[in-house]
Design a protein around this motif. Structure first.
Motif, PDB file in Angstrom:
ATOM      1  N   PHE A 245       0.569  -1.193  -0.054  1.00  0.00           N
ATOM      2  CA  PHE A 245       0.041   0.176  -0.041  1.00  0.00           C
ATOM      3  C   PHE A 245       0.842   1.295   0.033  1.00  0.00           C
ATOM      4  O   PHE A 245       0.727   2.144  -0.642  1.00  0.00           O
ATOM      5  CB  PHE A 245      -0.878   0.040   1.394  1.00  0.00           C
ATOM      6  N   ALA A 246       2.130   1.076   0.682  1.00  0.00           N
ATOM      7  CA  ALA A 246       2.622   2.232   0.846  1.00  0.00           C
ATOM      8  C   ALA A 246       3.674   2.441  -0.538  1.00  0.00           C
ATOM      9  O   ALA A 246       3.512   3.700  -0.969  1.00  0.00           O
ATOM     10  CB  ALA A 246       3.931   2.150   1.888  1.00  0.00           C
ATOM     11  N   GLN A 247       3.952   1.603  -0.996  1.00  0.00           N
ATOM     12  CA  GLN A 247       4.491   1.581  -2.625  1.00  0.00           C
ATOM     13  C   GLN A 247       3.478   2.232  -3.315  1.00  0.00           C
ATOM     14  O   GLN A 247       3.738   3.268  -4.312  1.00  0.00           O
ATOM     15  CB  GLN A 247       4.796   0.506  -3.070  1.00  0.00           C
ATOM     16  N   LYS A 248       2.209   1.767  -3.485  1.00  0.00           N
ATOM     17  CA  LYS A 248       1.107   2.255  -4.364  1.00  0.00           C
ATOM     18  C   LYS A 248       0.854   3.634  -4.094  1.00  0.00           C
ATOM     19  O   LYS A 248       0.847   4.503  -5.065  1.00  0.00           O
ATOM     20  CB  LYS A 248      -0.145   1.405  -4.174  1.00  0.00           C
ATOM     21  N   GLU A 249       0.694   4.066  -2.781  1.00  0.00           N
ATOM     22  CA  GLU A 249       0.533   5.282  -2.388  1.00  0.00           C
ATOM     23  C   GLU A 249       1.526   6.338  -2.966  1.00  0.00           C
ATOM     24  O   GLU A 249       1.321   7.500  -3.348  1.00  0.00           O
ATOM     25  CB  GLU A 249       0.392   5.699  -0.990  1.00  0.00           C
ATOM     26  N   GLU A 250       2.557   5.909  -2.896  1.00  0.00           N
ATOM     27  CA  GLU A 250       3.862   6.711  -3.319  1.00  0.00           C
ATOM     28  C   GLU A 250       3.880   7.006  -4.671  1.00  0.00           C
ATOM     29  O   GLU A 250       3.961   7.968  -5.175  1.00  0.00           O
ATOM     30  CB  GLU A 250       5.408   6.198  -3.105  1.00  0.00           C
ATOM     31  N   LYS A 251       3.524   6.013  -5.539  1.00  0.00           N
ATOM     32  CA  LYS A 251       3.341   5.936  -7.026  1.00  0.00           C
ATOM     33  C   LYS A 251       2.085   6.987  -7.402  1.00  0.00           C
ATOM     34  O   LYS A 251       2.331   7.817  -8.243  1.00  0.00           O
ATOM     35  CB  LYS A 251       3.087   4.519  -7.751  1.00  0.00           C
ATOM     36  N   ARG A 252       1.150   6.865  -6.473  1.00  0.00           N
ATOM     37  CA  ARG A 252      -0.003   7.977  -6.791  1.00  0.00           C
ATOM     38  C   ARG A 252       0.634   9.392  -6.403  1.00  0.00           C
ATOM     39  O   ARG A 252       0.252  10.326  -7.311  1.00  0.00           O
ATOM     40  CB  ARG A 252      -1.142   7.643  -5.968  1.00  0.00           C
ATOM     41  N   LEU A 253       1.195   9.382  -5.347  1.00  0.00           N
ATOM     42  CA  LEU A 253       1.829  10.931  -5.119  1.00  0.00           C
ATOM     43  C   LEU A 253       2.813  11.353  -6.191  1.00  0.00           C
ATOM     44  O   LEU A 253       2.646  12.612  -6.557  1.00  0.00           O
ATOM     45  CB  LEU A 253       2.485  10.645  -3.720  1.00  0.00           C
ATOM     46  N   GLN A 254       3.611  10.686  -6.595  1.00  0.00           N
ATOM     47  CA  GLN A 254       4.541  10.709  -7.933  1.00  0.00           C
ATOM     48  C   GLN A 254       3.637  11.476  -8.983  1.00  0.00           C
ATOM     49  O   GLN A 254       4.050  12.380  -9.593  1.00  0.00           O
ATOM     50  CB  GLN A 254       5.482   9.759  -8.388  1.00  0.00           C
ATOM     51  N   VAL A 255       2.698  10.658  -9.377  1.00  0.00           N
ATOM     52  CA  VAL A 255       1.902  11.156 -10.508  1.00  0.00           C
ATOM     53  C   VAL A 255       1.132  12.580 -10.195  1.00  0.00           C
ATOM     54  O   VAL A 255       1.002  13.561 -11.034  1.00  0.00           O
ATOM     55  CB  VAL A 255       0.776  10.281 -10.851  1.00  0.00           C
ATOM     56  N   LEU A 256       0.704  12.881  -8.752  1.00  0.00           N
ATOM     57  CA  LEU A 256      -0.073  13.991  -8.702  1.00  0.00           C
ATOM     58  C   LEU A 256       1.106  15.194  -8.641  1.00  0.00           C
ATOM     59  O   LEU A 256       1.020  16.075  -8.930  1.00  0.00           O
ATOM     60  CB  LEU A 256      -0.597  13.865  -7.209  1.00  0.00           C
ATOM     61  N   ARG A 257       2.249  14.757  -8.203  1.00  0.00           N
ATOM     62  CA  ARG A 257       3.322  15.990  -7.982  1.00  0.00           C
ATOM     63  C   ARG A 257       3.729  16.144  -9.701  1.00  0.00           C
ATOM     64  O   ARG A 257       3.686  17.413 -10.029  1.00  0.00           O
ATOM     65  CB  ARG A 257       4.637  15.106  -7.555  1.00  0.00           C
ATOM     66  N   ALA A 258       3.600  15.134 -10.470  1.00  0.00           N
ATOM     67  CA  ALA A 258       3.814  15.488 -12.003  1.00  0.00           C
ATOM     68  C   ALA A 258       2.966  16.486 -12.492  1.00  0.00           C
ATOM     69  O   ALA A 258       2.927  17.274 -13.396  1.00  0.00           O
ATOM     70  CB  ALA A 258       4.265  14.181 -12.660  1.00  0.00           C
ATOM     71  N   LEU A 259       1.475  15.985 -12.185  1.00  0.00           N
ATOM     72  CA  LEU A 259       0.615  16.732 -12.564  1.00  0.00           C
ATOM     73  C   LEU A 259       0.452  18.098 -12.221  1.00  0.00           C
ATOM     74  O   LEU A 259       0.310  19.089 -12.799  1.00  0.00           O
ATOM     75  CB  LEU A 259      -0.727  16.266 -12.025  1.00  0.00           C
ATOM     76  N   GLN A 260       0.962  18.429 -10.801  1.00  0.00           N
ATOM     77  CA  GLN A 260       1.147  19.793 -10.212  1.00  0.00           C
ATOM     78  C   GLN A 260       1.994  20.423 -11.168  1.00  0.00           C
ATOM     79  O   GLN A 260       1.845  21.766 -11.241  1.00  0.00           O
ATOM     80  CB  GLN A 260       1.338  19.603  -8.915  1.00  0.00           C
ATOM     81  N   GLU A 261       3.208  19.857 -11.496  1.00  0.00           N
ATOM     82  CA  GLU A 261       4.118  20.379 -12.375  1.00  0.00           C
ATOM     83  C   GLU A 261       3.692  20.830 -13.710  1.00  0.00           C
ATOM     84  O   GLU A 261       3.970  21.954 -14.024  1.00  0.00           O
ATOM     85  CB  GLU A 261       5.435  19.714 -12.411  1.00  0.00           C
ATOM     86  N   VAL A 262       3.164  19.936 -14.260  1.00  0.00           N
ATOM     87  CA  VAL A 262       2.682  20.159 -15.685  1.00  0.00           C
ATOM     88  C   VAL A 262       1.568  21.374 -15.946  1.00  0.00           C
ATOM     89  O   VAL A 262       1.760  22.042 -16.726  1.00  0.00           O
ATOM     90  CB  VAL A 262       1.854  18.720 -16.321  1.00  0.00           C
ATOM     91  N   LEU A 263       0.626  21.430 -14.778  1.00  0.00           N
ATOM     92  CA  LEU A 263      -0.511  22.393 -14.972  1.00  0.00           C
ATOM     93  C   LEU A 263       0.008  23.731 -14.087  1.00  0.00           C
ATOM     94  O   LEU A 263      -0.715  24.507 -14.048  1.00  0.00           O
ATOM     95  CB  LEU A 263      -1.893  21.707 -14.305  1.00  0.00           C
ATOM     96  N   LYS A 264       0.890  23.680 -13.285  1.00  0.00           N
ATOM     97  CA  LYS A 264       1.751  24.606 -12.635  1.00  0.00           C
ATOM     98  C   LYS A 264       0.719  25.178 -11.513  1.00  0.00           C
ATOM     99  O   LYS A 264       0.294  26.345 -11.240  1.00  0.00           O
ATOM    100  CB  LYS A 264       1.887  25.870 -13.503  1.00  0.00           C
ATOM    101  N   LEU A 265       0.002  23.899 -10.779  1.00  0.00           N
ATOM    102  CA  LEU A 265      -0.977  24.247  -9.641  1.00  0.00           C
ATOM    103  C   LEU A 265      -0.096  24.736  -8.453  1.00  0.00           C
ATOM    104  O   LEU A 265       1.013  24.336  -7.992  1.00  0.00           O
ATOM    105  CB  LEU A 265      -1.565  22.828  -9.557  1.00  0.00           C
TER     106      LEU A 265
END
Length: 598
Positions: free
Chosen positions: A367-387
């Motif tokens: 679960f921790a590994q899965k959560e970290e992968k989701r957070l990595q995607v959200l961080r990338a989304l934040q960067e792409v959309l400049k949130l």
């Protein structure tokens, strides 16, 4: 646990493993000094062209792997023997390459012997089969060392011993045999110790130990200190062996041992079934940490219920390890729940907990590994959309209609990259210009966030609109009117363009990017919800019109019918009795006939 997950989760510890097929049947049981190395070796061997056919067949039929962690390899050996006897797995015979299991035979002679054999060729009583020769030889060594039983092939009889026909061998002189051949040990005494060995082999350890302790106290009272010392020594050796083999003699009688281990995200309940003091089966269940925190008694009841369904019954006593200290154990009908107290129960609980810990660690790490992968995607989304902040809460909006009719909207909610379906909402949009999708978007955004502001509910970090630049502008108009500055973007189909509020050109993201995959997933989930709700409304409206055309059914009754049964499909499958309860017998007959003629 499925094979793919188990290959990653297997611990580097001693224990017993079970191979199960697709039907959940145990097809092989084995022991290992290192569970991970041993189990993975099957897959390595199966890929070798020189591998035997039976092993390849076993791996081919393998669907799930379960394991029990033990303290020592010796414990694993004893437990393996019990599980093989209980499950009788077919491949435990097939994989022996023609080599039969060893048995312990107590020969049918006036002075019985303990014989190691792989074939039932001696007249006598057989115990086994045992999973390996090492375990059986250790047992024979234990019994012969404790009881000084003979192992020679002399045909001893009480008459022959009385007539002095036999001579002692060297084992008598070195003290490893009591010398029944010379009459140093009477026939009655010899038979008594053989019966004691038989009782031990049958699992009656506590009864034998109690009897030896009684004899020791009796000898001490009679001032026979030599015999009392000998009995004390025998008692100590048997107790040491019993503690060493907790998996065979953890407690007298039948008991279910349950150990609960809970991590940050998930928990595991591991079960050992003890019958006659022997562990004969094991099971594992998983649950979420919030379930345990909110209602541990419900988790326990579900586990015990699943156990009863699987085994067909539950032992009179259920040992519960890992139960919260401030929560009393519930009372369940048919058996007693208790916490581990005393050395025997504590040892059994530790054995059960050891496996639960390895499984819980693996599950929470996953679960921790899965959560970290989701957070990595959200961080990338934040960067792409400049949130400005990490988009932990994302809400998506889509409208659906057919030529402007039956206009509806759906809002989905994703938290930490996962859908929160309990927060999905659907909206009926009325009194709007036909076909005006922009007006519909302004209306649903205003209704959604005006209410959330009034009730002080959470606002999203990101709003995603299923549509193009026009829908995006309409949504932003309503947000600005409410005084909200929530980052809002639109994702258009076909080219997968992302429209931003202040850029003339859309953003294009690599189609292989996990960021785009997340946005597509959210958009498609919302679109499906909107289309499904629209279809339901359209069919309901059509049926509503048809219902009101029937004699005796007006607008209010039609609405009540659809409200009571929840959906058009449910109304069509309703029984005549259900319709009678809703509209009365006369109308029900007409309605039932109408619905089933279509």
């Amino acid at each position: 646990m499925r094979v793919e997950a188990a290959r990653e989760a297997l611990p580097d510890l001693p224990g017993v493993y079970k191979f199960l097929n697709e039907r959940g049947e145990v097809i092989y049981v084995g022991k290992a000094r290192n569970l991970r190395k041993r189990v993975l070796s099957y897959f390595t061997r199966a890929e070798d062209p020189a591998c035997d056919y039976k092993t390849r067949l076993l791996v081919r039929h393998l669907a799930e792997i379960e394991w029990i962690v033990t303290d020592t390899e010796w414990d694993a050996l004893l437990l393996e023997n019990n599980l093989i006897k209980h499950y009788k797995p077919r491949y435990n015979v097939l994989l022996k390459d023609g080599k039969t299991y060893p048995y312990l035979c107590i020969t049918d002679e006036p002075y019985p012997r303990l014989v190691f054999t792989r074939q039932k060729v001696y007249p006598g009583t057989y115990y086994g089969p045992f999973p390996g020769g090492g375990m059986l030889r250790a047992l024979i060594e234990l019994f012969q060392g404790l009881y000084k039983l003979r192992d020679c092939d002399l045909r001893l009889t009480p008459e022959g011993v009385a007539q002095g026909r036999f001579r002692a061998c060297v084992k008598y002189y070195i003290g490893t045999c009591a010398g029944p051949c010379l009459g140093k040990q009477s026939y009655t005494e010899y038979r008594a110790v053989v019966e004691e060995v038989q009782r031990l082999l049958e699992g009656q350890w506590e009864a034998v130990l109690a009897e030896l302790d009684r004899q020791r106290r009796e000898a001490a009272a009679e001032l026979d200190f030599e015999r009392a010392h000998e009995l004390k020594k025998r008692l100590e050796q048997l107790r040491a062996f019993q503690q060493r083999s907790i998996v065979v003699d953890a407690a007298q009688g039948d008991v279910e041992a349950l150990s609960f281990v809970v991590g940050v995200r998930a928990g595991v309940a591991h079960h050992l079934a003890v019958r006659g003091g022997r562990i004969v089966a094991s099971h594992t269940w998983q649950f979420t940490a919030p379930q345990w925190a909110e209602a541990p008694h419900e988790v326990l009841e579900r586990v015990v219920g699943a156990l009863a369904a699987d085994q067909g019954h539950v032992a009179p006593q259920v040992l519960v390890d890992g139960w919260p200290a401030d929560v009393p154990l519930p009372e369940l009908e048919g058996f007693v729940l208790l916490t581990p107290e005393g050395p025997e129960w504590t040892e059994l609980a530790l054995l059960c907990r050891r496996t639960a810990l390895t499984l819980a660690e693996e599950k929470n790490a996953f679960f921790a590994q899965k959560e970290e992968k989701r957070l990595q995607v959200l961080r990338a989304l934040q960067e792409v959309l400049k949130l400005p902040t990490l988009p932990r809460r994302i809400e998506c909006i889509d409208n659906s209609h057919l030529q402007g009719a039956h206009l509806v909207s759906a809002v989905t909610v994703f938290v930490e990259g996962e859908p929160r379906r309990s927060e999905y909402r659907r909206y009926i949009l009325e009194n709007l210009p036909i076909g005006d999708d922009f007006a519909a978007m302004r209306a649903v955004v205003r209704r959604r966030y005006e209410k959330r502001l009034q009730e002080g509910l959470l606002l999203p970090d990101l709003i995603l609109i299923d549509g193009g630049k026009g829908q995006l502008s309409a949504a932003r108009e309503s947000l600005q009117a409410l005084g909200l500055s929530i980052p809002t973007f639109a994702l258009a189909k076909k080219k997968e363009e992302i429209y931003t509020p202040h850029a003339a050109e859309p953003i294009y993201i690599d189609r292989r990017s996990p960021v785009l995959h997340l946005l597509q997933r959210i958009r498609d989930e919302t679109h499906a919800a909107a289309v499904g709700f629209h279809r339901q409304r359209r069919e309901g409206a059509a049926l509503h019109t048809e219902l009101t055309s029937l004699p005796g059914i007006g607008e209010k009754l039609a609405e009540r019918l659809l409200s009571r049964f929840g959906s058009v499909e449910r109304l069509r499958t309703a029984s005549l009795e259900e319709l009678k309860e809703a509209v009365g017998p006369h109308r029900a007959q007409k309605l039932y006939a109408y619905l089933h003629e279509r």
